[in-house]
Design a protein around this motif. Sequence first.
Motif, PDB file in Angstrom:
ATOM      1  N   TRP A   4      -0.969  15.541   1.594  1.00  0.00           N
ATOM      2  CA  TRP A   4      -0.773  14.336   2.389  1.00  0.00           C
ATOM      3  C   TRP A   4      -2.091  13.894   3.000  1.00  0.00           C
ATOM      4  CZ3 TRP A   4      -1.513  12.707   7.375  1.00  0.00           C
ATOM      5  CH2 TRP A   4      -0.992  11.431   7.660  1.00  0.00           C
ATOM      6  N   LEU A   5      -2.949  14.855   3.336  1.00  0.00           N
ATOM      7  CA  LEU A   5      -4.256  14.507   3.901  1.00  0.00           C
ATOM      8  C   LEU A   5      -5.078  13.690   2.892  1.00  0.00           C
ATOM      9  CD1 LEU A   5      -6.140  14.740   6.307  1.00  0.00           C
ATOM     10  CD2 LEU A   5      -7.008  16.868   5.338  1.00  0.00           C
ATOM     11  N   HIS A   6      -4.987  14.046   1.614  1.00  0.00           N
ATOM     12  CA  HIS A   6      -5.670  13.279   0.572  1.00  0.00           C
ATOM     13  C   HIS A   6      -5.098  11.851   0.518  1.00  0.00           C
ATOM     14  CE1 HIS A   6      -7.814  12.584  -3.204  1.00  0.00           C
ATOM     15  NE2 HIS A   6      -6.716  11.974  -3.618  1.00  0.00           N
ATOM     16  N   ILE A   7      -3.790  11.749   0.626  1.00  0.00           N
ATOM     17  CA  ILE A   7      -3.135  10.431   0.623  1.00  0.00           C
ATOM     18  C   ILE A   7      -3.608   9.622   1.829  1.00  0.00           C
ATOM     19  CG2 ILE A   7      -0.901   9.269   0.886  1.00  0.00           C
ATOM     20  CD1 ILE A   7      -1.377  10.351  -1.924  1.00  0.00           C
ATOM     21  N   MET A   8      -3.734  10.257   2.972  1.00  0.00           N
ATOM     22  CA  MET A   8      -4.191   9.552   4.173  1.00  0.00           C
ATOM     23  C   MET A   8      -5.633   9.073   3.993  1.00  0.00           C
ATOM     24  SD  MET A   8      -3.603   8.355   7.067  1.00  0.00           S
ATOM     25  CE  MET A   8      -4.870   7.462   7.921  1.00  0.00           C
ATOM     26  N   LYS A   9      -6.491   9.932   3.443  1.00  0.00           N
ATOM     27  CA  LYS A   9      -7.884   9.520   3.192  1.00  0.00           C
ATOM     28  C   LYS A   9      -7.925   8.365   2.194  1.00  0.00           C
ATOM     29  CE  LYS A   9      -9.918  14.092   3.843  1.00  0.00           C
ATOM     30  NZ  LYS A   9     -10.538  15.212   3.114  1.00  0.00           N
ATOM     31  N   LEU A  19       2.024   7.382   6.358  1.00  0.00           N
ATOM     32  CA  LEU A  19       2.955   8.295   7.036  1.00  0.00           C
ATOM     33  C   LEU A  19       4.251   8.555   6.265  1.00  0.00           C
ATOM     34  CD1 LEU A  19       2.602   7.524  10.840  1.00  0.00           C
ATOM     35  CD2 LEU A  19       2.167   9.682   9.674  1.00  0.00           C
ATOM     36  N   PRO A  20       4.906   7.536   5.728  1.00  0.00           N
ATOM     37  CA  PRO A  20       6.173   7.826   5.045  1.00  0.00           C
ATOM     38  C   PRO A  20       6.028   8.382   3.623  1.00  0.00           C
ATOM     39  CG  PRO A  20       5.833   5.454   5.187  1.00  0.00           C
ATOM     40  CD  PRO A  20       4.703   6.108   5.913  1.00  0.00           C
ATOM     41  N   VAL A  21       4.813   8.496   3.103  1.00  0.00           N
ATOM     42  CA  VAL A  21       4.625   8.994   1.738  1.00  0.00           C
ATOM     43  C   VAL A  21       4.907  10.488   1.721  1.00  0.00           C
ATOM     44  CG1 VAL A  21       2.983   9.313  -0.152  1.00  0.00           C
ATOM     45  CG2 VAL A  21       2.956   7.204   1.177  1.00  0.00           C
ATOM     46  N   ARG A  22       5.857  10.878   0.919  1.00  0.00           N
ATOM     47  CA  ARG A  22       6.263  12.284   0.797  1.00  0.00           C
ATOM     48  C   ARG A  22       5.909  12.805  -0.576  1.00  0.00           C
ATOM     49  NH1 ARG A  22       6.244  12.297   5.587  1.00  0.00           N
ATOM     50  NH2 ARG A  22       7.946  11.612   6.842  1.00  0.00           N
ATOM     51  N   ALA A  23       5.839  14.128  -0.659  1.00  0.00           N
ATOM     52  CA  ALA A  23       5.621  14.747  -1.971  1.00  0.00           C
ATOM     53  C   ALA A  23       6.833  14.492  -2.855  1.00  0.00           C
ATOM     54  CB  ALA A  23       5.405  16.250  -1.801  1.00  0.00           C
ATOM     55  N   PRO A  24       6.617  14.282  -4.150  1.00  0.00           N
ATOM     56  CA  PRO A  24       7.756  14.030  -5.032  1.00  0.00           C
ATOM     57  C   PRO A  24       8.655  15.274  -5.105  1.00  0.00           C
ATOM     58  CG  PRO A  24       5.710  14.220  -6.297  1.00  0.00           C
ATOM     59  CD  PRO A  24       5.354  14.274  -4.846  1.00  0.00           C
ATOM     60  N   LYS A  25       9.921  15.023  -5.289  1.00  0.00           N
ATOM     61  CA  LYS A  25      10.896  16.121  -5.389  1.00  0.00           C
ATOM     62  C   LYS A  25      10.718  16.827  -6.713  1.00  0.00           C
ATOM     63  CE  LYS A  25      14.230  14.152  -2.348  1.00  0.00           C
ATOM     64  NZ  LYS A  25      15.153  13.106  -2.184  1.00  0.00           N
ATOM     65  N   LYS A  26      10.823  18.126  -6.663  1.00  0.00           N
ATOM     66  CA  LYS A  26      10.708  18.934  -7.875  1.00  0.00           C
ATOM     67  C   LYS A  26      11.993  18.786  -8.681  1.00  0.00           C
ATOM     68  CE  LYS A  26       7.314  21.954  -6.147  1.00  0.00           C
ATOM     69  NZ  LYS A  26       6.076  21.392  -6.395  1.00  0.00           N
ATOM     70  N   ILE A  27      11.834  18.581  -9.961  1.00  0.00           N
ATOM     71  CA  ILE A  27      12.981  18.441 -10.849  1.00  0.00           C
ATOM     72  C   ILE A  27      13.363  19.816 -11.362  1.00  0.00           C
ATOM     73  CG2 ILE A  27      13.832  17.420 -12.991  1.00  0.00           C
ATOM     74  CD1 ILE A  27      11.754  15.184 -12.546  1.00  0.00           C
ATOM     75  N   LYS A  28      14.641  20.183 -11.181  1.00  0.00           N
ATOM     76  CA  LYS A  28      15.119  21.480 -11.637  1.00  0.00           C
ATOM     77  C   LYS A  28      15.324  21.424 -13.146  1.00  0.00           C
ATOM     78  CE  LYS A  28      17.471  22.482  -7.344  1.00  0.00           C
ATOM     79  NZ  LYS A  28      18.725  22.751  -6.692  1.00  0.00           N
ATOM     80  N   LEU A  67       0.830  -1.201   0.000  1.00  0.00           N
ATOM     81  CA  LEU A  67       0.000   0.000   0.000  1.00  0.00           C
ATOM     82  C   LEU A  67       0.869   1.256   0.000  1.00  0.00           C
ATOM     83  CD1 LEU A  67      -2.734   1.342  -0.024  1.00  0.00           C
ATOM     84  CD2 LEU A  67      -2.829   1.096   2.466  1.00  0.00           C
ATOM     85  N   TYR A  68       1.943   1.242   0.743  1.00  0.00           N
ATOM     86  CA  TYR A  68       2.865   2.380   0.736  1.00  0.00           C
ATOM     87  C   TYR A  68       3.364   2.649  -0.682  1.00  0.00           C
ATOM     88  CZ  TYR A  68       7.441   4.576   0.808  1.00  0.00           C
ATOM     89  OH  TYR A  68       8.513   5.369   0.509  1.00  0.00           O
ATOM     90  N   ARG A  69       3.770   1.610  -1.403  1.00  0.00           N
ATOM     91  CA  ARG A  69       4.258   1.771  -2.780  1.00  0.00           C
ATOM     92  C   ARG A  69       3.157   2.296  -3.696  1.00  0.00           C
ATOM     93  NH1 ARG A  69       8.718   3.078  -3.669  1.00  0.00           N
ATOM     94  NH2 ARG A  69       8.386   2.488  -5.820  1.00  0.00           N
ATOM     95  N   GLN A  70       1.936   1.797  -3.516  1.00  0.00           N
ATOM     96  CA  GLN A  70       0.820   2.279  -4.327  1.00  0.00           C
ATOM     97  C   GLN A  70       0.554   3.763  -4.073  1.00  0.00           C
ATOM     98  OE1 GLN A  70      -2.160  -0.513  -2.964  1.00  0.00           O
ATOM     99  NE2 GLN A  70      -2.089  -1.628  -4.900  1.00  0.00           N
ATOM    100  N   LEU A  71       0.582   4.161  -2.812  1.00  0.00           N
ATOM    101  CA  LEU A  71       0.347   5.566  -2.465  1.00  0.00           C
ATOM    102  C   LEU A  71       1.470   6.457  -2.990  1.00  0.00           C
ATOM    103  CD1 LEU A  71      -0.890   5.046   1.199  1.00  0.00           C
ATOM    104  CD2 LEU A  71      -2.295   5.705  -0.774  1.00  0.00           C
ATOM    105  N   THR A  72       2.696   5.972  -2.915  1.00  0.00           N
ATOM    106  CA  THR A  72       3.833   6.730  -3.432  1.00  0.00           C
ATOM    107  C   THR A  72       3.697   6.915  -4.945  1.00  0.00           C
ATOM    108  OG1 THR A  72       5.252   5.893  -1.672  1.00  0.00           O
ATOM    109  CG2 THR A  72       6.353   6.767  -3.615  1.00  0.00           C
ATOM    110  N   ASN A  73       3.336   5.864  -5.651  1.00  0.00           N
ATOM    111  CA  ASN A  73       3.150   5.972  -7.103  1.00  0.00           C
ATOM    112  C   ASN A  73       1.997   6.915  -7.439  1.00  0.00           C
ATOM    113  OD1 ASN A  73       5.263   4.244  -7.614  1.00  0.00           O
ATOM    114  ND2 ASN A  73       3.953   2.435  -7.748  1.00  0.00           N
ATOM    115  N   TYR A  74       0.931   6.858  -6.672  1.00  0.00           N
ATOM    116  CA  TYR A  74      -0.207   7.754  -6.876  1.00  0.00           C
ATOM    117  C   TYR A  74       0.239   9.201  -6.698  1.00  0.00           C
ATOM    118  CZ  TYR A  74      -4.848   9.816  -6.242  1.00  0.00           C
ATOM    119  OH  TYR A  74      -5.969  10.596  -6.344  1.00  0.00           O
ATOM    120  N   ARG A  75       0.989   9.454  -5.654  1.00  0.00           N
ATOM    121  CA  ARG A  75       1.438  10.830  -5.387  1.00  0.00           C
ATOM    122  C   ARG A  75       2.436  11.290  -6.435  1.00  0.00           C
ATOM    123  NH1 ARG A  75       2.514  13.679   0.373  1.00  0.00           N
ATOM    124  NH2 ARG A  75       1.998  15.742  -0.380  1.00  0.00           N
TER     125      ARG A  75
END
Length: 175
Positions: free
Chosen positions: A69-74, A165-174, A53-61
Motif C-alpha cells: 500500500w505504501l508503494h500505491i501511496m507513493k 486510502l481505499p485501494v486494497r490488495a486484490p483478493k486471492k483466488i482459491k 485516480l482511485y480506479r487507476q491505482l486499483t487496476n495497477y494493484r
Amino acid sequence: MNDKPTMMDAAGWMALPIGLMWSASFLCTMYGTEHPLLSMLSTALGIISIYTLYRQLTNYRRLYPAVSWLHIMKLSLVTSLLAGLLTDAVQYAYFLWFDGGRLLSILGTAFQSEEYRELWKQMMPEADLDEMHKVVQSMTVRDIMMQLAFYNIMLALPFSLFAALPVRAPKKIKE
C-alpha cells in the motif's frame, strides 16, 4: 506481464487524464463567475478526478498484486504531482495568452464590494484591505503562477491520500 513499470512511467500515464481534468476544472473555474453551471462542472471534475485516480491505482494493484500500500501511496503522490505540473502548464498558458488581466479585474471589483470587504474584516481584522488590493493589482503572471504552483503542490498530498486510502490488495483466488 509481471515486469512492473517504473514509478515515473506508471505515474506519467496515470497523471495525463488527471491533469487534463484538473486543467479543465481550472478553466471552468475561471469562467464560472459568469456561468454558474461551469462552476459546478469545475467541482464535479475535481471529484471525478479523485475517483479516476482511485480506479487507476486499483487496476495497477490488480496487475501487480505484490506491491504494498505504501508503494500505491507513493505512486498516487507522484501521479498527483505530475498532474499538478500539467495543470501548471495550462494555467501558465491561460494567464499568458488568454486571461488579459480578467482575473485581476474580477478581484479588483470584488475588493470594491462592501460585502466582500466586510467578510475580509471579519476573517482578518488586522489586514489593510486597501494595501491588499494594491498588492493584488500589481501581481504579474509570474507571481500568480508561483502561487498556483504552490497551491497545486499543497493539494497533491490530500488528493493522493483520498485516492489511495481505499485501494486494497486484490483478493486471492482459491484454486
